[in-house]
Enzyme design. Structure first.
Site, mmCIF file in Angstrom:
data_model
loop_
_atom_site.group_PDB
_atom_site.id
_atom_site.type_symbol
_atom_site.label_atom_id
_atom_site.label_comp_id
_atom_site.label_asym_id
_atom_site.label_seq_id
_atom_site.Cartn_x
_atom_site.Cartn_y
_atom_site.Cartn_z
ATOM 1 N N VAL A 1 0.852 -1.196 0.000
ATOM 2 C CA VAL A 1 0.000 0.000 0.000
ATOM 3 C C VAL A 1 0.884 1.242 0.000
ATOM 4 O O VAL A 1 1.706 1.445 0.899
ATOM 5 C CB VAL A 1 -0.954 0.004 1.215
ATOM 6 C CG1 VAL A 1 -1.841 1.244 1.170
ATOM 7 C CG2 VAL A 1 -1.798 -1.274 1.247
ATOM 8 N N LYS A 2 0.682 2.051 -1.041
ATOM 9 C CA LYS A 2 1.518 3.244 -1.195
ATOM 10 C C LYS A 2 0.797 4.421 -0.540
ATOM 11 O O LYS A 2 -0.358 4.732 -0.882
ATOM 12 C CB LYS A 2 1.706 3.505 -2.686
ATOM 13 C CG LYS A 2 2.998 4.188 -3.039
ATOM 14 C CD LYS A 2 3.149 4.163 -4.548
ATOM 15 C CE LYS A 2 4.344 4.916 -5.012
ATOM 16 N NZ LYS A 2 4.280 5.178 -6.450
ATOM 17 N N ILE A 3 1.489 5.068 0.384
ATOM 18 C CA ILE A 3 0.876 6.124 1.199
ATOM 19 C C ILE A 3 1.733 7.386 1.096
ATOM 20 O O ILE A 3 2.965 7.304 1.255
ATOM 21 C CB ILE A 3 0.847 5.693 2.692
ATOM 22 C CG1 ILE A 3 0.181 4.335 2.870
ATOM 23 C CG2 ILE A 3 0.257 6.769 3.574
ATOM 24 C CD1 ILE A 3 -1.243 4.345 3.291
#
Ligand code: E4P
Length: 220
Positions: A86-88
């Protein structure tokens, strides 16, 4: 050093996979939009399609900017496939979301990192990857590679586990410099990866080998 491809284009991902050197994929909302992938269902299906093509981590970026929205989206993305990371974005709610998702054993990639201070926060929050954007730093006349060097020094000194994922790579030289600077991963457009193989002396040498072979084998 791991090689990721920085695209949402399935043909390009397949071409890089076929080289046998690909370790993963990164995407971002701009890259998804470039492929014309719109609407939640299509976006989710596209991430699944990428995960089915590649045996490695696939970064999928959240669109929400608030903590609750980011963790809801992050959990939904992580449920798609075990390879999803998950890219945050590097924001205060983003740091909270990385800490939360890390505690749930969900892999994260802290994106839009432009300073060592941001990289320290990402590592403290437990991010799997930190993504310093080399090319965009170069674009404003600073030195993107200096940032990779500095983060690598800090992470080694402090024994942080977060992997340095050199992003916003624009050319083969960026890849070589990132390798020299201690990046754990480079994520690159296909052209930059293919560019590594090119050298005029290789082309000239191959031409000569084939010509000599042909001459020697005439009549045989
Ligand atoms: C990947 O994680 C980044 O989103 C990407 O490398 C940004 O690249 P750009 O600066 O060329 O858009």
């Amino acid at each position: 050093m791991k090689f990721f491809i920085d695209t949402a284009n399935l043909d390009q991902i397949k071409e890089a996979m076929d080289l046998g050197i690909l370790d993963g994929v990164t995407t971002n909302p701009s890259l998804m939009a470039k492929e014309g992938i719109v609407g939640v269902d299509n976006v989710m299906n596209h991430y699944t399609a990428i995960c089915e093509l590649v045996d490695g981590d696939v970064s999928a970026e959240v669109i929400a900017t608030d903590f609750e929205g980011m963790i809801k989206e992050g959990e939904m993305l992580a449920d798609l496939h075990p390879n999803i990371v998950v890219k945050i974005p590097m924001t205060i709610p983003g740091i909270k979301a990385i800490s939360y998702l890390t505690q749930q054993d969900i892999k994260t990639n802290c994106t839009l990192v432009f300073s060592s201070g941001q990289a320290i926060l990402a590592a403290k929050a437990g991010a799997t990857y930190v993504s310093p954007f080399i090319g965009r730093i170069d674009d404003i006349g600073w030195d993107g590679m200096e940032l990779i060097n500095e983060i690598a020094e800090i992470y080694a000194m402090q024994d942080f586990d977060t992997e340095i994922l050199a992003a916003s790579i624009r050319n083969p030289k960026h890849i070589i410099d990132a390798a020299l600077s201690g990046a754990d991963v480079v994520t690159c457009p296909l052209d930059a990866i293919l560019g590594l193989a090119k050298h005029p002396l290789t082309d000239i040498g191959l031409e000569k080998f084939l010509a000599d072979h042909k001459k020697a084998n005439q009549g045989h």
